[in-house]
Design a protein around this motif. Structure first.
Motif, PDB file in Angstrom:
ATOM      1  N   VAL A 133      43.276  43.078  -8.694  1.00 27.04           N
ATOM      2  CA  VAL A 133      41.976  42.970  -9.370  1.00 27.04           C
ATOM      3  C   VAL A 133      41.878  44.061 -10.426  1.00 27.04           C
ATOM      4  CG1 VAL A 133      39.498  43.287  -9.097  1.00 27.04           C
ATOM      5  CG2 VAL A 133      40.744  41.848  -7.512  1.00 27.04           C
ATOM      6  N   LEU A 134      41.445  43.686 -11.639  1.00 27.92           N
ATOM      7  CA  LEU A 134      41.258  44.627 -12.740  1.00 27.92           C
ATOM      8  C   LEU A 134      39.766  44.928 -12.857  1.00 27.92           C
ATOM      9  CD1 LEU A 134      42.539  46.232 -15.034  1.00 27.92           C
ATOM     10  CD2 LEU A 134      42.252  44.245 -16.518  1.00 27.92           C
ATOM     11  N   VAL A 135      39.406  46.217 -12.679  1.00 31.06           N
ATOM     12  CA  VAL A 135      38.009  46.655 -12.663  1.00 31.06           C
ATOM     13  C   VAL A 135      37.738  47.483 -13.914  1.00 31.06           C
ATOM     14  CG1 VAL A 135      36.287  47.982 -11.402  1.00 31.06           C
ATOM     15  CG2 VAL A 135      37.986  46.650 -10.161  1.00 31.06           C
ATOM     16  N   PHE A 136      36.567  47.288 -14.520  1.00 33.30           N
ATOM     17  CA  PHE A 136      36.147  48.070 -15.669  1.00 33.30           C
ATOM     18  C   PHE A 136      34.936  48.915 -15.248  1.00 33.30           C
ATOM     19  CE2 PHE A 136      38.638  44.782 -17.561  1.00 33.30           C
ATOM     20  CZ  PHE A 136      39.212  45.374 -18.687  1.00 33.30           C
ATOM     21  N   ALA A 137      35.094  50.228 -15.337  1.00 29.56           N
ATOM     22  CA  ALA A 137      34.034  51.141 -14.930  1.00 29.56           C
ATOM     23  C   ALA A 137      32.908  51.133 -15.962  1.00 29.56           C
ATOM     24  CB  ALA A 137      34.599  52.555 -14.783  1.00 29.56           C
ATOM     25  N   PRO A 138      31.701  51.570 -15.576  1.00 31.72           N
ATOM     26  CA  PRO A 138      30.612  51.687 -16.551  1.00 31.72           C
ATOM     27  C   PRO A 138      31.042  52.595 -17.708  1.00 31.72           C
ATOM     28  CG  PRO A 138      29.780  51.910 -14.330  1.00 31.72           C
ATOM     29  CD  PRO A 138      31.262  51.916 -14.216  1.00 31.72           C
ATOM     30  N   ILE A 174      45.923  52.003 -10.012  1.00 31.08           N
ATOM     31  CA  ILE A 174      46.149  52.812 -11.212  1.00 31.08           C
ATOM     32  C   ILE A 174      44.844  52.843 -11.992  1.00 31.08           C
ATOM     33  CG2 ILE A 174      47.491  53.132 -13.315  1.00 31.08           C
ATOM     34  CD1 ILE A 174      49.693  51.448 -12.082  1.00 31.08           C
ATOM     35  N   ALA A 175      44.351  54.045 -12.338  1.00 28.87           N
ATOM     36  CA  ALA A 175      43.134  54.205 -13.131  1.00 28.87           C
ATOM     37  C   ALA A 175      43.499  54.861 -14.463  1.00 28.87           C
ATOM     38  CB  ALA A 175      42.110  55.043 -12.388  1.00 28.87           C
ATOM     39  N   THR A 176      42.705  54.564 -15.509  1.00 29.10           N
ATOM     40  CA  THR A 176      43.004  55.048 -16.858  1.00 29.10           C
ATOM     41  C   THR A 176      41.837  55.831 -17.440  1.00 29.10           C
ATOM     42  OG1 THR A 176      42.131  53.131 -18.038  1.00 29.10           O
ATOM     43  CG2 THR A 176      44.369  52.949 -17.155  1.00 29.10           C
ATOM     44  N   ASP A 177      42.170  56.645 -18.448  1.00 28.80           N
ATOM     45  CA  ASP A 177      41.123  57.390 -19.155  1.00 28.80           C
ATOM     46  C   ASP A 177      40.138  56.453 -19.843  1.00 28.80           C
ATOM     47  OD1 ASP A 177      42.070  59.821 -18.391  1.00 28.80           O
ATOM     48  OD2 ASP A 177      43.089  60.303 -20.257  1.00 28.80           O
ATOM     49  N   MET A 180      39.571  51.722 -16.985  1.00 29.62           N
ATOM     50  CA  MET A 180      40.075  50.571 -16.230  1.00 29.62           C
ATOM     51  C   MET A 180      40.675  51.042 -14.909  1.00 29.62           C
ATOM     52  SD  MET A 180      41.939  48.192 -19.081  1.00 29.62           S
ATOM     53  CE  MET A 180      43.134  49.474 -19.505  1.00 29.62           C
ATOM     54  N   MET A 181      40.759  50.067 -13.947  1.00 30.96           N
ATOM     55  CA  MET A 181      41.389  50.369 -12.670  1.00 30.96           C
ATOM     56  C   MET A 181      41.997  49.072 -12.124  1.00 30.96           C
ATOM     57  SD  MET A 181      39.763  52.307  -9.364  1.00 30.96           S
ATOM     58  CE  MET A 181      40.758  52.768  -7.957  1.00 30.96           C
ATOM     59  N   LEU A 182      43.333  49.064 -11.911  1.00 26.54           N
ATOM     60  CA  LEU A 182      44.056  47.929 -11.349  1.00 26.54           C
ATOM     61  C   LEU A 182      44.301  48.224  -9.875  1.00 26.54           C
ATOM     62  CD1 LEU A 182      45.452  45.203 -11.992  1.00 26.54           C
ATOM     63  CD2 LEU A 182      47.576  46.509 -12.286  1.00 26.54           C
ATOM     64  N   ILE A 183      43.845  47.327  -8.971  1.00 29.24           N
ATOM     65  CA  ILE A 183      43.870  47.581  -7.533  1.00 29.24           C
ATOM     66  C   ILE A 183      44.601  46.451  -6.837  1.00 29.24           C
ATOM     67  CG2 ILE A 183      42.462  48.131  -5.516  1.00 29.24           C
ATOM     68  CD1 ILE A 183      40.127  48.621  -7.405  1.00 29.24           C
ATOM     69  N   TYR A 184      45.433  46.811  -5.871  1.00 27.98           N
ATOM     70  CA  TYR A 184      46.069  45.843  -4.968  1.00 27.98           C
ATOM     71  C   TYR A 184      45.971  46.391  -3.550  1.00 27.98           C
ATOM     72  CZ  TYR A 184      49.267  42.562  -2.845  1.00 27.98           C
ATOM     73  OH  TYR A 184      49.811  41.587  -2.046  1.00 27.98           O
TER      74      TYR A 184
END
Length: 714
Positions: A133-138, A174-177, A180-184
């Motif tokens: 799942v690809l998550v986009f933070a506020p 994996i989270a990015t500056d 974004m955050m890709l979770i499994y």
């Protein structure tokens, strides 16, 4: 035709199946439990007798020798377990190093497409293990279609490989500056306000090189309880920091890492360099939420001086053993360092466990042990034989019952199909005979009643063609029969307001709607439009509605039942007649819709908070056209305040005097304007708008509306 009355107990199909399988389960459990209890009782009695015989020959040996051996044993166990725990954490470190190397390589190359699919956070996979799942933070600066997002999604295979190779992990990500955050695995359970860039594991990893473990357990935002996080930053000029991380729950640490190696009286605990408890049996988050601090236990907080000494030695990285008092019980605590983490592992055991009498008569113990083993083996073999026979018997019985049930359930459906075919061919003297005592018998009576009424109406129409008033009366009867096929009232579903209407263009119409209860508290909302108008469409509508409802009622979902109904409709459909159907399976607990569209107008979803209007995209072939029907359900997540509107083409294709259509745009505008009103008011507003738009022009097609409004939270 009068049928003889037979004394019987009328039960619904659901009750029959429930009673049969309940009786089957109870019988199987009773028989299995009886034999298992008898065998286990014999084994227990014999084991108890042998233990008593052995106990009579046991004498007390030297407590000093026992304590010395016990202390050495405990220290060795603590050291071995600490080394094992150390190796497990080093394995996690190695896996994270490999993942970091893969991540750096992906950052330097063009985006690739991973074989593991990546889902967006608002539409996670039904099986979390099937994709990431690809998550986009506020406040995220990246977008789903950006190069960075595609590069990140290409690492889904690597995340899955790391997770699959280490079953101690609860998740890897994996989270990015850029936010974004890709979770499994792809659970999709993170709170909407969750921002990984503000979490300590991200900040610490971004501020230093190498692997970083969290200092203490914290409450996970993904509903995994208390976790420890291993993270590492990977920096690339185009993207800044990418921080990879993996979570290990304290429950996993306790069960798989440190374990309970000394039986039910043993107790293992893991502490960090400050004496804070990282893991122990029974440690949980309780009512603490993910964004609240978790109160740490500390090994120095006890009142026993010996506990303070042991805690000091453990935080100093020493190996040894000490005595402390826990709840009035003198207890050994053996400890050894977990070097790679700068932690310490402690194992406790009551002193009384070690000072128990040692066996004095070895020969007698061996003989009794051998006898016990022989008897247990015989009983085990007997249990295997008994359970094997029982398994075969129960399997055959279940098979016979299943065959019988299939005949009981499908037999009435076949009879109804024959009746529908006969009625469709115009044989109104045909009568459906079913003696099942359930809804199928009621449905057969409805078929026969409908045939009688239609036969009488047709005869009257032939004899009184010139009598317009009589004709109108007979058509009113037909309309009443058709109306009886529609729900008298909408079911009361908690959290929902439902309203529906069907306005035929002629005396009778070809539209219908229905609400069918499914298993597990779910509901199927059905709306359909039969090709053509008048009596033929009404008859075809009655047959289609009956077959669809009979197939759906009590089913777990709509896929297989709709395929069954389609086959029956295709076999019995007159030439060039078909029916468009839309079915939505509603889960009132999760507020989800699983939608199947067979050539029908796409339903409309209006979001209550923003007013956004969405037409569903999934389309299929109308029922009755092809013998087989397939299609992929479209899933919709509703929220409190949302409107879900199903309609037939009589709504959007209502024409005014200039042959202009009412259209979807007007429907959307009206739904948005009155989205805060009740379902009945929304329905009335739409009907009033259609009447105002068409003016004096006669209604050209049946108008059917089903409005579902998810009530907002009080």
């Amino acid at each position: 035709m009068n049928f003889p009355a037979y004394p019987r107990i009328a039960l619904t199909i659901r009750v029959k199946i429930l009673v049969l399988f309940l009786a089957l389960s109870l019988a199987a459990l009773a028989i299995t439990g009886y034999f298992a209890f008898s065998a286990i009782t014999n084994v227990g009695s014999y084991a108890q007798g042998s233990s008593q015989a052995l106990g009579a020959g046991v004498v007390n040996d030297s407590s000093t020798a026992l304590l010395s051996l016990g202390e050495q044993y405990l220290v060795r166990i603590a050291s071995d377990q600490a080394n094992f725990t150390d190796a497990l954490f080093e394995d996690t470190d190695s896996e994270m190093d490999i993942l970091a190397a893969q991540t750096a390589e992906f950052q330097r190359n063009a985006p690739v497409v991973s074989s593991t699919p990546t889902y967006m956070e608002n539409n996670p996979p039904s099986d979390p293990l099937s994709g990431a799942v690809l998550v986009f933070a506020p406040g995220a600066t990246a977008t789903p279609g950006s190069e960075e997002a595609r590069t990140l999604a290409g690492l889904a295979d690597a995340l899955k490989a790391v997770y699959t190779s280490d079953n101690d992990m609860t998740s890897v990500y994996i989270a990015t500056d850029s936010g974004m955050m890709l979770i499994y695995p792809g659970n999709g359970t993170l709170p909407k306000d969750y921002d990984p860039r503000t979490r300590q594991w991200y900040i610490q990893a971004a501020a230093q090189e190498g692997l970083v473990w969290s200092d203490a357990p914290y409450v996970d935002a993904g509903n995994n309880g208390l976790v420890m996080t291993c993270s590492r930053a990977v920096t690339a000029p185009p993207y800044g920091h990418w921080v990879i991380g993996s979570d290990v729950s304290t429950k996993t640490i306790n069960e798989d890492f440190i374990g309970q190696t000394l039986g039910e009286n043993g107790y293992a605990v893991l502490i960090n360099q400050n004496g804070d408890v990282i893991s122990r049996p029974g440690l949980s988050a309780g009512d603490v939420r993910w964004n609240e601090p978790f109160g740490q236990e500390n090994a120095f907080s006890g009142n026993d001086p010996g506990l303070g000494v042991v805690a000091a030695n453990m935080t100093a990285g020493m190996t040894g053993i000490g005595k402390v008092w826990f709840d009035g019980t003198e207890t050994y605590v053996a400890y050894a360092p977990v070097s790679s983490m700068n932690w310490s592992l402690g194992i406790s055991l009551p002193v009384s466990q070690i000072t128990q009498p040692v066996e004095k008569f070895t020969g007698k113990i061996e003989g009794a042990t051998q006898d016990t083993g022989t008897h247990i083996t015989a009983q085990t073999d007997r249990l295997k034989t008994v359970f094997s026979i029982l398994f075969v018997v129960i399997l055959l019985f279940v098979l016979l019952v299943s065959v019988h049930l299939s005949r009981v359930i499908t037999g009435p459906v076949a009879t109804l199909k024959e009746g529908a075919a006969a009625f469709g061919d115009g044989d109104l003297d045909y009568r459906v005979t079913i003696r099942s005592g359930d809804e199928f018998e009621d449905l057969a009576r409805s078929f026969n009643t409908m045939a009688d009424a239609l036969k009488e109406n047709i005869g009257n129409l032939k004899r009184t063609t010139a009598e317009k008033e009589r004709y109108a009366k007979e058509m009113e009867i037909a309309r009443s029969i058709q109306t009886s096929f529609l729900p008298e009232k909408m079911p009361e579903i908690p959290g929902c307001d439902i309203s529906a209407v069907m306005i035929p263009a002629m005396e009778v119409g070809g539209d219908f709607y229905d609400v069918v209860p499914l298993r597990d508290g779910k509901w199927s909302f059905v709306i359909a439009d039969v090709s053509g108008k008048g009596v033929s469409a009404a008859l075809f509508m009655a047959m289609s509605r009956t077959l669809i409802r009979a197939a759906l009622e009590g089913a777990p979902d709509t896929s297989a039942p709709l395929c069954t109904a389609n086959r029956m409709i295709a076999r019995n459909a007159p030439s060039s007649m078909f029916v468009t159907v839309f079915s939505a399976v509603f889960n009132p607990v999760k507020l989800t819709l699983a939608c199947t569209n067979a050539g029908h107008n796409p339903p409309l979803v209006v979001r209550g908070d923003s007013g956004e209007a969405i037409f569903l995209q999934e389309r299929g072939v109308a029922m009755g056209v092809l013998p087989d029907m397939d299609g992929t359900p479209e899933y919709v997540q509703l929220k409190p305040g949302d409107l879900f509107i199903m309609y037939t083409d009589g709504v959007t294709e209502a024409f005014d005097a200039r042959y202009a259509a009412f259209g979807e745009d007007r429907l959307v505008r009206i739904a948005q304007e009155c989205r805060t009103l009740s379902a009945g008011e929304v329905r009335d507003r739409i009907i009033a708008a259609i009447r105002e738009f068409t003016g004096p022009v006669p209604q050209s097609d049946d108008i059917t509306l089903v409005v579902i409004r998810v009530l907002p939270h009080p």
